[in-house]
Write an enzyme that holds these catalytic residues in place. Structure first.
Site, PDB file in Angstrom:
ATOM      1  N   ARG A  94       0.829  -1.216   0.000  1.00 51.62           N
ATOM      2  CA  ARG A  94       0.000   0.000   0.000  1.00 51.62           C
ATOM      3  C   ARG A  94       0.860   1.262   0.000  1.00 51.62           C
ATOM      4  NH1 ARG A  94      -1.872   1.821   4.690  1.00 51.62           N
ATOM      5  NH2 ARG A  94      -1.987  -0.296   5.529  1.00 51.62           N
ATOM      6  N   TYR A 147     -17.996  15.576 -13.360  1.00 54.47           N
ATOM      7  CA  TYR A 147     -18.392  14.168 -13.394  1.00 54.47           C
ATOM      8  C   TYR A 147     -19.385  13.868 -12.254  1.00 54.47           C
ATOM      9  CZ  TYR A 147     -17.866   9.124 -12.944  1.00 54.47           C
ATOM     10  OH  TYR A 147     -18.105   7.792 -12.839  1.00 54.47           O
ATOM     11  N   ASP A 219      -9.144  18.063 -13.177  1.00 52.03           N
ATOM     12  CA  ASP A 219      -9.413  16.708 -13.673  1.00 52.03           C
ATOM     13  C   ASP A 219      -9.264  16.764 -15.198  1.00 52.03           C
ATOM     14  OD1 ASP A 219     -10.632  14.429 -14.744  1.00 52.03           O
ATOM     15  OD2 ASP A 219     -12.115  14.284 -13.137  1.00 52.03           O
ATOM     16  N   LYS A 244     -10.180   5.612 -18.150  1.00 54.33           N
ATOM     17  CA  LYS A 244     -10.584   6.133 -19.454  1.00 54.33           C
ATOM     18  C   LYS A 244      -9.375   6.126 -20.395  1.00 54.33           C
ATOM     19  CE  LYS A 244     -14.244   6.740 -16.939  1.00 54.33           C
ATOM     20  NZ  LYS A 244     -14.537   7.991 -16.276  1.00 54.33           N
TER      21      LYS A 244
HETATM   22  C1  PLP Z   1     -14.908   8.373 -14.986  1.00 51.53           C
HETATM   23  C2  PLP Z   1     -14.520   9.692 -14.466  1.00 51.53           C
HETATM   24  C3  PLP Z   1     -14.168   9.866 -13.124  1.00 51.53           C
HETATM   25  C4  PLP Z   1     -14.222   8.735 -12.119  1.00 51.53           C
HETATM   26  O1  PLP Z   1     -13.277   7.778 -12.376  1.00 51.53           O
HETATM   27  P1  PLP Z   1     -13.383   6.215 -11.903  1.00 51.53           P
HETATM   28  O2  PLP Z   1     -12.133   5.640 -12.402  1.00 51.53           O
HETATM   29  O3  PLP Z   1     -14.626   5.673 -12.540  1.00 51.53           O
HETATM   30  O4  PLP Z   1     -13.497   6.253 -10.414  1.00 51.53           O
HETATM   31  C5  PLP Z   1     -13.770  11.127 -12.720  1.00 51.53           C
HETATM   32  N1  PLP Z   1     -13.723  12.166 -13.567  1.00 51.53           N
HETATM   33  C6  PLP Z   1     -14.064  12.045 -14.864  1.00 51.53           C
HETATM   34  C7  PLP Z   1     -13.999  13.229 -15.759  1.00 51.53           C
HETATM   35  C8  PLP Z   1     -14.480  10.805 -15.357  1.00 51.53           C
HETATM   36  O5  PLP Z   1     -14.832  10.688 -16.638  1.00 51.53           O
END
Ligand code: PLP
Length: 428
Positions: A94, A147, A219, A244
């Protein structure tokens, strides 16, 4: 950790704890057997080579998988405990592992960051980072366009955790300025919003953060470091859902936060306590996925452009949201992202949600599913998925009009995607 903002006689000083983090820090954590390239190397080169663990015994070309949860103590370990730099020595899964460090260095190289921390999901990266960089009594400025999971965290949980949140229109600098308070600590925005692809004014947000001594957290999931590097434009920490584009194959869940070591050490410390670390096998898969990031992003971008152009001239489509089109409003993105805008397109069908449901039924190539950024095209409707908890009027207020379709262009041949879109539009 600084005291709670409210406890201080001088609240202005307390919420700016980050100005007092002066301890000397080295980039990393890095291993002695690990590939590092000059900062001037291109994104394709970095995505292939940066961070790779160089096995001194076998000469393995790729990073081996260190499937172990703990590491034998050595003199280095005890030294690290004594001197308080346990983040830099393999101790326990961890805390950090060669697989985490390999993929973290690859992402840090791509983002131009000193340090990265990988997480078990994008949400874990966001939750941990926002909590690590704010205090009880602090204030966060963000947007309703973020999101869904992030929005719920900000709206439902942050006040329970003692953080105030104000939601603003993310492209409106005046509104953002007006939302500033004495206890504001963090500005949190996404480079491109979902599903309407509104672009924030990143350089101006960077200036604002600097002027008011705030931390700007971005983000960057939708654009990836291939198209924009928020840290170069004034952001302090950049986050991705690696689920993604970074991984790109819709086969794992992971997240990452990157920035200067002084902030990332703090984020890492809270990650140890909240526990959202990423397992060695997932790190390996993520590292492997990122090797083709530059290649994939170019293909996603080309396909999204081609699809947006096709849809914009189709009479069954009322409006297309894509930064390449003449009626796109946030044109400032073209200056900061000269190479492209990723693979997302959204569009409104003339026949509204009923037509959109039929359209999804008739499509043969894209998969009807949530998520984005995989090699396969994915398609979904905001009205019955991400924004289903909104009323019709609330959806209209945020610009999600009837018939809106969200399309994540994969890396298939553009012609095949367009032929399929064409036949599906013709049949409704
Ligand atoms: C999918 C997504 C998240 C969350 O990510 P996870 O890996 O599903 O926890 C956060 N921000 C954006 C812009 C996303 O598309």
């Amino acid at each position: 950790m600084a005291k709670a903002v409210g406890d201080s006689a001088d609240p202005g000083a307390e919420h700016q704890w980050h100005n007092t983090l002066r301890r000397g820090r080295v980039p990393g954590p890095r291993m002695s057997h690990q590939r590092a390239l000059p900062e001037s190397a291109g994104n394709s080169t970095k995505s292939v080579h940066s961070g790779t663990y160089l096995d001194p015994i076998t000469g393995a070309v790729g990073t081996p998988i260190f499937q172990t949860s703990t590491f034998e103590f050595s003199e280095h370990t005890y030294e690290a405990f004594e001197q308080g730099h346990i983040r830099d020595v393999p101790i326990y899964g961890r805390y950090g592992s060669p697989n985490q460090w390999a993929v973290q260095e690859k992402i840090a190289a791509l983002e131009g960051a000193q340090s990265s921390v990988v997480f078990s999901s994008g949400m874990s990266a966001i939750t941990t980072t926002l909590l690590a960089l704010t205090n009880h009594g602090g204030h966060i400025i963000s947007s309703r366009d973020v999101y869904g999971g992030t929005f719920n965290l900000l709206r439902e949980d942050m006040h329970q955790l003692g953080r105030e949140v104000t939601f603003v229109e993310p492209t409106d600098m005046d509104q953002i300025r007006a939302a500033l308070q004495d206890n504001t600590q963090v500005l949190f925005f996404e480079t491109l919003t979902n599903p309407l692809l509104k672009a924030i004014k990143l350089p101006e947000l960077g200036e604002l953060a600097k002027e008011h001594n705030l931390l700007l957290v971005i983000d960057n999931t939708f654009l990836s470091p291939q198209f924009i590097r928020p840290l170069d434009l004034g952001a302090h920490v950049v986050i991705h859902s690696c689920t993604k584009y970074l991984n790109g194959h819709s086969d794992l869940t992971a997240g990452v936060a990157s920035g200067s070591r002084k902030y990332l050490d703090r984020v890492w410390n809270l990650m140890l306590r909240l526990g959202g670390s990423l397992d060695a096998m997932e790190c390996y898969l993520l590292e492997r996925g990122i090797k083709t990031l530059a290649l994939r992003m170019r293909a996603h971008n080309e396909n999204a452009h081609a699809i947006a152009g096709f849809l914009a001239s189709h009479r069954g489509v009322r409006r297309v949201h894509h930064p390449s089109l003449p009626d796109y409003e946030c044109t400032w993105i073209r200056d900061v992202c000269p190479d492209g805008y990723g693979g997302m397109v959204s569009f409104e069908l003339v026949g509204g949600d009923e037509a959109a449901l039929k359209f999804l039924d008739r499509l043969q190539l894209p998969v009807v599913a949530t998520s984005l950024g995989g090699v396969e095209s994915l398609v979904s409707l905001p009205f019955n998925t991400s924004h289903s908890f909104f009323t019709l009027q609330q959806r209209q207020e945020v610009g999600i009009l009837p018939g809106l379709v969200r399309f994540s262009a994969g890396v298939e041949d553009a012609d095949d995607l367009i032929v399929d879109l064409d036949q599906a539009l013709a049949s409704i």
